[in-house]
Write an enzyme that holds these catalytic residues in place. Structure first.
Site, PDB file in Angstrom:
ATOM      1  N   TYR A  68      -8.698   9.061   0.016  1.00 34.23           N
ATOM      2  CA  TYR A  68      -8.861   7.659  -0.400  1.00 34.23           C
ATOM      3  C   TYR A  68      -7.829   7.337  -1.479  1.00 34.23           C
ATOM      4  O   TYR A  68      -7.883   7.845  -2.588  1.00 34.23           O
ATOM      5  CB  TYR A  68     -10.295   7.411  -0.888  1.00 34.23           C
ATOM      6  CG  TYR A  68     -11.267   7.285   0.266  1.00 34.23           C
ATOM      7  CD1 TYR A  68     -11.594   8.395   1.045  1.00 34.23           C
ATOM      8  CD2 TYR A  68     -11.825   6.059   0.612  1.00 34.23           C
ATOM      9  CE1 TYR A  68     -12.452   8.277   2.128  1.00 34.23           C
ATOM     10  CE2 TYR A  68     -12.696   5.927   1.687  1.00 34.23           C
ATOM     11  CZ  TYR A  68     -13.002   7.045   2.436  1.00 34.23           C
ATOM     12  OH  TYR A  68     -13.852   6.926   3.523  1.00 34.23           O
ATOM     13  N   ILE A  69      -6.870   6.500  -1.100  1.00 27.72           N
ATOM     14  CA  ILE A  69      -5.762   6.128  -1.979  1.00 27.72           C
ATOM     15  C   ILE A  69      -6.017   4.708  -2.491  1.00 27.72           C
ATOM     16  O   ILE A  69      -6.582   3.879  -1.763  1.00 27.72           O
ATOM     17  CB  ILE A  69      -4.416   6.188  -1.200  1.00 27.72           C
ATOM     18  CG1 ILE A  69      -4.257   7.557  -0.495  1.00 27.72           C
ATOM     19  CG2 ILE A  69      -3.232   5.907  -2.117  1.00 27.72           C
ATOM     20  CD1 ILE A  69      -4.289   8.779  -1.390  1.00 27.72           C
ATOM     21  N   ASN A  86       3.349   4.631   9.586  1.00 18.70           N
ATOM     22  CA  ASN A  86       2.369   4.451   8.520  1.00 18.70           C
ATOM     23  C   ASN A  86       1.426   3.275   8.770  1.00 18.70           C
ATOM     24  O   ASN A  86       0.316   3.260   8.255  1.00 18.70           O
ATOM     25  CB  ASN A  86       3.124   4.247   7.196  1.00 18.70           C
ATOM     26  CG  ASN A  86       2.229   3.717   6.108  1.00 18.70           C
ATOM     27  OD1 ASN A  86       1.406   4.461   5.562  1.00 18.70           O
ATOM     28  ND2 ASN A  86       2.355   2.443   5.785  1.00 18.70           N
ATOM     29  N   ASP A 145     -14.041  -1.478  10.377  1.00 23.03           N
ATOM     30  CA  ASP A 145     -15.182  -0.585  10.220  1.00 23.03           C
ATOM     31  C   ASP A 145     -16.487  -1.197  10.725  1.00 23.03           C
ATOM     32  O   ASP A 145     -16.716  -2.401  10.615  1.00 23.03           O
ATOM     33  CB  ASP A 145     -15.361  -0.214   8.736  1.00 23.03           C
ATOM     34  CG  ASP A 145     -14.244   0.678   8.202  1.00 23.03           C
ATOM     35  OD1 ASP A 145     -13.387   1.117   8.999  1.00 23.03           O
ATOM     36  OD2 ASP A 145     -14.249   0.957   6.989  1.00 23.03           O
ATOM     37  N   GLY A 187       0.798  -1.224   0.000  1.00 21.77           N
ATOM     38  CA  GLY A 187       0.000   0.000   0.000  1.00 21.77           C
ATOM     39  C   GLY A 187       0.829   1.271   0.000  1.00 21.77           C
ATOM     40  O   GLY A 187       1.885   1.351  -0.644  1.00 21.77           O
ATOM     41  N   TYR A 229     -11.369   4.380  13.957  1.00 18.06           N
ATOM     42  CA  TYR A 229     -10.288   4.831  13.062  1.00 18.06           C
ATOM     43  C   TYR A 229     -10.179   6.369  13.070  1.00 18.06           C
ATOM     44  O   TYR A 229      -9.078   6.919  13.138  1.00 18.06           O
ATOM     45  CB  TYR A 229     -10.610   4.311  11.664  1.00 18.06           C
ATOM     46  CG  TYR A 229      -9.572   4.517  10.593  1.00 18.06           C
ATOM     47  CD1 TYR A 229      -8.526   3.614  10.418  1.00 18.06           C
ATOM     48  CD2 TYR A 229      -9.661   5.588   9.710  1.00 18.06           C
ATOM     49  CE1 TYR A 229      -7.603   3.776   9.398  1.00 18.06           C
ATOM     50  CE2 TYR A 229      -8.739   5.757   8.688  1.00 18.06           C
ATOM     51  CZ  TYR A 229      -7.707   4.846   8.532  1.00 18.06           C
ATOM     52  OH  TYR A 229      -6.793   5.016   7.525  1.00 18.06           O
ATOM     53  N   GLN A 237     -16.057   9.790   9.514  1.00 17.49           N
ATOM     54  CA  GLN A 237     -16.620   8.942   8.448  1.00 17.49           C
ATOM     55  C   GLN A 237     -17.562   7.934   9.093  1.00 17.49           C
ATOM     56  O   GLN A 237     -17.187   7.305  10.096  1.00 17.49           O
ATOM     57  CB  GLN A 237     -15.480   8.222   7.700  1.00 17.49           C
ATOM     58  CG  GLN A 237     -15.902   7.074   6.822  1.00 17.49           C
ATOM     59  CD  GLN A 237     -16.770   7.517   5.633  1.00 17.49           C
ATOM     60  OE1 GLN A 237     -16.616   8.620   5.105  1.00 17.49           O
ATOM     61  NE2 GLN A 237     -17.703   6.674   5.257  1.00 17.49           N
TER      62      GLN A 237
HETATM   63  N1  CAA Z   1     -25.146   8.756   7.900  1.00 19.79           N
HETATM   64  C1  CAA Z   1     -25.675   8.233   9.047  1.00 19.79           C
HETATM   65  N2  CAA Z   1     -25.925   6.919   9.181  1.00 19.79           N
HETATM   66  C2  CAA Z   1     -25.624   6.115   8.170  1.00 19.79           C
HETATM   67  C3  CAA Z   1     -25.105   6.591   6.954  1.00 19.79           C
HETATM   68  C4  CAA Z   1     -24.870   7.984   6.854  1.00 19.79           C
HETATM   69  N3  CAA Z   1     -24.328   8.514   5.753  1.00 19.79           N
HETATM   70  N4  CAA Z   1     -24.900   5.548   6.143  1.00 19.79           N
HETATM   71  C5  CAA Z   1     -25.321   4.447   6.795  1.00 19.79           C
HETATM   72  N5  CAA Z   1     -25.761   4.809   8.011  1.00 19.79           N
HETATM   73  C6  CAA Z   1     -26.290   3.928   9.038  1.00 19.79           C
HETATM   74  C7  CAA Z   1     -27.522   3.193   8.595  1.00 19.79           C
HETATM   75  O1  CAA Z   1     -28.675   3.939   8.890  1.00 19.79           O
HETATM   76  C8  CAA Z   1     -27.489   1.926   9.430  1.00 19.79           C
HETATM   77  O2  CAA Z   1     -28.019   2.110  10.711  1.00 19.79           O
HETATM   78  P1  CAA Z   1     -29.091   1.062  11.309  1.00 19.79           P
HETATM   79  O3  CAA Z   1     -29.003  -0.191  10.504  1.00 19.79           O
HETATM   80  O4  CAA Z   1     -28.763   0.855  12.731  1.00 19.79           O
HETATM   81  O5  CAA Z   1     -30.384   1.784  11.121  1.00 19.79           O
HETATM   82  C9  CAA Z   1     -26.013   1.701   9.657  1.00 19.79           C
HETATM   83  O6  CAA Z   1     -25.345   2.905   9.273  1.00 19.79           O
HETATM   84  C10 CAA Z   1     -25.458   0.564   8.875  1.00 19.79           C
HETATM   85  O7  CAA Z   1     -25.796   0.701   7.546  1.00 19.79           O
HETATM   86  P2  CAA Z   1     -25.774  -0.536   6.544  1.00 19.79           P
HETATM   87  O8  CAA Z   1     -26.552  -1.684   7.088  1.00 19.79           O
HETATM   88  O9  CAA Z   1     -26.118  -0.006   5.206  1.00 19.79           O
HETATM   89  O10 CAA Z   1     -24.263  -0.932   6.428  1.00 19.79           O
HETATM   90  P3  CAA Z   1     -23.330  -1.979   7.152  1.00 19.79           P
HETATM   91  O11 CAA Z   1     -23.553  -2.100   8.613  1.00 19.79           O
HETATM   92  O12 CAA Z   1     -23.307  -3.205   6.343  1.00 19.79           O
HETATM   93  O13 CAA Z   1     -21.938  -1.213   6.944  1.00 19.79           O
HETATM   94  C11 CAA Z   1     -20.338   0.521   7.064  1.00 19.79           C
HETATM   95  C12 CAA Z   1     -21.784   0.093   7.375  1.00 19.79           C
HETATM   96  C13 CAA Z   1     -19.384  -0.359   7.863  1.00 19.79           C
HETATM   97  C14 CAA Z   1     -20.196   1.946   7.528  1.00 19.79           C
HETATM   98  C15 CAA Z   1     -20.085   0.345   5.565  1.00 19.79           C
HETATM   99  O14 CAA Z   1     -20.958   1.164   4.867  1.00 19.79           O
HETATM  100  C16 CAA Z   1     -18.677   0.725   5.197  1.00 19.79           C
HETATM  101  O15 CAA Z   1     -17.756  -0.082   5.252  1.00 19.79           O
HETATM  102  N6  CAA Z   1     -18.454   1.979   4.810  1.00 19.79           N
HETATM  103  C17 CAA Z   1     -17.159   2.471   4.392  1.00 19.79           C
HETATM  104  C18 CAA Z   1     -16.488   3.157   5.513  1.00 19.79           C
HETATM  105  C19 CAA Z   1     -15.225   3.770   4.965  1.00 19.79           C
HETATM  106  O16 CAA Z   1     -15.230   4.700   4.184  1.00 19.79           O
HETATM  107  N7  CAA Z   1     -14.082   3.212   5.360  1.00 19.79           N
HETATM  108  C20 CAA Z   1     -12.838   3.672   4.844  1.00 19.79           C
HETATM  109  C21 CAA Z   1     -11.916   2.511   4.744  1.00 19.79           C
HETATM  110  S1  CAA Z   1     -10.421   2.970   3.887  1.00 19.79           S
HETATM  111  C22 CAA Z   1      -9.615   3.912   4.966  1.00 19.79           C
HETATM  112  O17 CAA Z   1      -9.952   4.044   6.103  1.00 19.79           O
HETATM  113  C23 CAA Z   1      -8.416   4.622   4.434  1.00 19.79           C
HETATM  114  C24 CAA Z   1      -8.512   6.054   4.701  1.00 19.79           C
HETATM  115  O18 CAA Z   1      -7.808   6.551   5.571  1.00 19.79           O
HETATM  116  C25 CAA Z   1      -9.410   6.893   3.882  1.00 19.79           C
END
Ligand code: CAA
Length: 241
Positions: free
Chosen positions: A179-180, A82, A88, A13, A147, A141
């Site tokens: 986001y890389i 790093n 998540d 990465g 995180y 986020q």
């Molecule tokens: N605002 C508020 N609530 C939200 C929302 C939003 N934008 N989006 C979803 N939700 C809520 C939903 O209402 C739901 O709540 P309830 O079920 O209790 O009513 C809950 O979040 C879960 O929603 P889902 O069932 O749709 O989703 P999930 O549980 O399967 O997964 C998640 C949720 C883990 C957040 C998934 O969407 C995810 O992985 N998102 C990506 C997160 C992300 O960007 N990670 C970055 C990784 S890379 C990195 O970290 C590198 C870096 O530095 C950038």
């Protein structure tokens, strides 16, 4: 004499891109890694970098890694913190393992690694500590309370440490990537990632080499007046997210 750098999470990465870039700049580089031996071997073969295995969340492993690198390459001048993981999940369903694993690896590691090198840097009156945070530590986020907390904590840590060491030739800075295009980001559910990319003004994921260029600048001789700052590389995402 060539400087010596240690890059944690350096075999894949963003870390790998940093190792490649610092090596190309003539720096003697060691890459830390925790599990993937094949990736470490490939990096060693392709760049000549030293590789060292251990968990940055474990103090004894960090002491051992720094001792090994110092014995093989010399005292560490440049530390790039790093290594990082994600676990998540929305907070109302997060368990204590998801919380503490992320805090241990992404935040306790700052103590575990930096504590091993700071006294030597102060004695030699030269050092560069570069901490890789995240846009999600700056803006939050959904699904990343753990995180985001760790990555925001990294910024406070760096400011305080920068103040403590400013008169000793040791700079401490943060890079906050957006986001890389790495395995970590590709692990985000495809539909969610599509939505995130659609929001990025530049219209694409970032590349590891773009982060590495900034690390190379901060690690260099000419960056001695840059300390306690956070450089954000996110394709403009912070402005709209
Ligand atoms: N605002 C508020 N609530 C939200 C929302 C939003 N934008 N989006 C979803 N939700 C809520 C939903 O209402 C739901 O709540 P309830 O079920 O209790 O009513 C809950 O979040 C879960 O929603 P889902 O069932 O749709 O989703 P999930 O549980 O399967 O997964 C998640 C949720 C883990 C957040 C998934 O969407 C995810 O992985 N998102 C990506 C997160 C992300 O960007 N990670 C970055 C990784 S890379 C990195 O970290 C590198 C870096 O530095 C950038």
């Amino acid at each position: 004499m060539a400087r010596v750098a240690l890059v944690t999470g350096g075999t894949r990465g963003i870390g790998r891109a940093i190792v490649e870039r610092l090596t190309a700049d003539g720096i003697k580089v060691a890459a830390g890694y925790s599990g993937n031996d094949a990736a470490a071997e490939a990096l060693k073969r392709e760049t000549g970098a030293m590789v060292i295995k251990g968990n940055v969340g474990n103090l004894a492993d960090c002491k051992h890694a720094v001792e090994q690198v110092t014995a093989e390459l010399g005292p560490i001048d440049i530390l790039v913190n790093n290594a990082g993981i994600t676990r998540d999940g929305v907070f109302h369903r997060m368990n204590s393992e998801q919380w503490s694993e992320v805090i241990r690896v992404n935040m306790d590691s700052l103590f575990n690694m930096t504590r091993q090198v700071i006294e030597g840097m102060r004695e030699r009156e030269w050092g560069r500590i570069i901490n890789i945070s995240s846009i999600n530590g700056q803006k939050g986020q959904v699904g990343q309370t753990n995180y985001s907390a760790a990555k925001a904590g990294m910024i406070g840590f760096s400011k305080a440490l920068a103040l403590e060491n400013a008169k000793k030739g040791v700079t401490v800075n943060v890079i906050a990537p957006g986001y890389i295009d790495t395995e970590m980001v590709q692990a985000v559910p495809a539909k969610v990632l599509e939505g995130i990319i659609a929001q990025i003004p530049v219209g694409r994921l970032g590349r590891g080499d773009e982060i590495a260029d900034m690390v190379a600048f901060l690690a260099g001789e000419r960056a001695g007046y840059v300390t306690g700052t956070t450089l954000s590389l996110n394709g403009g995402q912070y402005l709209v997210g």
